[in-house]
Design a protein around this motif. Sequence first.
Motif, PDB file in Angstrom:
ATOM      1  N   GLU A   1      -0.903  -7.623   1.948  1.00 26.95           N
ATOM      2  CA  GLU A   1      -2.020  -8.410   1.422  1.00 26.95           C
ATOM      3  C   GLU A   1      -1.503  -9.423   0.393  1.00 26.95           C
ATOM      4  O   GLU A   1      -1.943 -10.563   0.344  1.00 26.95           O
ATOM      5  CB  GLU A   1      -3.062  -7.493   0.779  1.00 26.95           C
ATOM      6  CG  GLU A   1      -3.878  -6.682   1.774  1.00 26.95           C
ATOM      7  CD  GLU A   1      -3.145  -5.489   2.371  1.00 26.95           C
ATOM      8  OE1 GLU A   1      -2.135  -5.062   1.785  1.00 26.95           O
ATOM      9  OE2 GLU A   1      -3.589  -4.977   3.424  1.00 26.95           O
TER      10      GLU A   1
ATOM     11  N   HIS B   1     -10.325   6.333   1.331  1.00 25.71           N
ATOM     12  CA  HIS B   1      -9.612   5.091   1.601  1.00 25.71           C
ATOM     13  C   HIS B   1      -8.809   5.279   2.893  1.00 25.71           C
ATOM     14  O   HIS B   1      -8.218   6.335   3.087  1.00 25.71           O
ATOM     15  CB  HIS B   1      -8.670   4.775   0.434  1.00 25.71           C
ATOM     16  CG  HIS B   1      -8.129   3.385   0.512  1.00 25.71           C
ATOM     17  ND1 HIS B   1      -7.127   3.027   1.378  1.00 25.71           N
ATOM     18  CD2 HIS B   1      -8.488   2.261  -0.135  1.00 25.71           C
ATOM     19  CE1 HIS B   1      -6.887   1.737   1.239  1.00 25.71           C
ATOM     20  NE2 HIS B   1      -7.698   1.249   0.326  1.00 25.71           N
TER      21      HIS B   1
ATOM     22  N   PRO C   1      -6.126  -1.663  -5.140  1.00 26.87           N
ATOM     23  CA  PRO C   1      -5.415  -2.932  -5.238  1.00 26.87           C
ATOM     24  C   PRO C   1      -4.894  -3.295  -3.856  1.00 26.87           C
ATOM     25  O   PRO C   1      -4.722  -2.419  -3.009  1.00 26.87           O
ATOM     26  CB  PRO C   1      -4.243  -2.625  -6.157  1.00 26.87           C
ATOM     27  CG  PRO C   1      -4.385  -1.231  -6.578  1.00 26.87           C
ATOM     28  CD  PRO C   1      -5.328  -0.560  -5.657  1.00 26.87           C
TER      29      PRO C   1
ATOM     30  N   PRO D   1      -7.315  -9.687   1.993  1.00 23.80           N
ATOM     31  CA  PRO D   1      -7.487  -8.239   1.851  1.00 23.80           C
ATOM     32  C   PRO D   1      -7.405  -7.499   3.191  1.00 23.80           C
ATOM     33  O   PRO D   1      -7.764  -8.055   4.224  1.00 23.80           O
ATOM     34  CB  PRO D   1      -8.906  -8.107   1.268  1.00 23.80           C
ATOM     35  CG  PRO D   1      -9.635  -9.317   1.757  1.00 23.80           C
ATOM     36  CD  PRO D   1      -8.599 -10.415   1.845  1.00 23.80           C
TER      37      PRO D   1
HETATM   38  N1  URA Z   1      -5.669  -1.263   0.458  1.00 20.26           N
HETATM   39  C1  URA Z   1      -6.691  -1.786  -0.242  1.00 20.26           C
HETATM   40  O1  URA Z   1      -7.406  -1.092  -0.916  1.00 20.26           O
HETATM   41  N2  URA Z   1      -6.913  -3.073  -0.154  1.00 20.26           N
HETATM   42  C2  URA Z   1      -6.201  -3.884   0.570  1.00 20.26           C
HETATM   43  O2  URA Z   1      -6.479  -5.069   0.567  1.00 20.26           O
HETATM   44  C3  URA Z   1      -5.144  -3.316   1.319  1.00 20.26           C
HETATM   45  C4  URA Z   1      -4.893  -2.006   1.229  1.00 20.26           C
END
Ligand code: URA
Length: 203
Positions: free
Chosen positions: A58, A171, A53, A64
């Motif tokens: 953001e 991530h 998310p 994003p």
């Molecule tokens: N992390 C995410 O996965 N998406 C974003 O838009 C910001 C941080």
Amino acid sequence: PTDEAISETIRNVTSLEELNAAITASGPLVPGATRAVLGEGLQGAAIAFVGEPPGDQEDRQGRPFVGPAGQLLDRALNEAGIDRRSSYLTNAVKHFKFEQRGKRRIHQRPTTGEVRHYRWWLERELDFVNPHLVVALGATAVLALAGKALPISRNRGATHFGERLGFITVHPSSLLRLPQEKDRTQAYDAFVADLRQIRKLAS
Ligand code: URA
């Protein structure tokens, strides 16, 4: 909206713009978010990156990957020779989910049910974008794209998500969370190495 209502809406949209308008109109599944943070970039981009998310920044800016994790992603993309502007960036879940602690809004992990809810939108979005390679950034994106939870460590690298050519990596926010600088550097280098492989696979 119910899953049936969403699938009906999704069947009726004929463009990415219409899909985005429908996502915005559907509102957050969990109350709190300011707006839907939609995907950004070109249809037909070679690479689509899928995050989790959106975070606090953001949600405020409506774009994003503009907060701390996004800045780290930008740095790693540059180092790997990938142009962010010619890629497509989006999130598995389109709304910020948080817990208020004083003035701070602390990011909350979405539940499996929430990821499933947003998966309808994501799949249709990727149909419109039609990238050569779809990159899952972290566990939530993997859950959304693979339709089941898979440990990143054992599944990192090239894969398929259904018919789509895919790639699983960490991530960028997971790098920010490592307490030791030595570990952060090592994890960052491994992330850039993945991005170099991604660039080759997508070209
Ligand atoms: N992390 C995410 O996965 N998406 C974003 O838009 C910001 C941080």
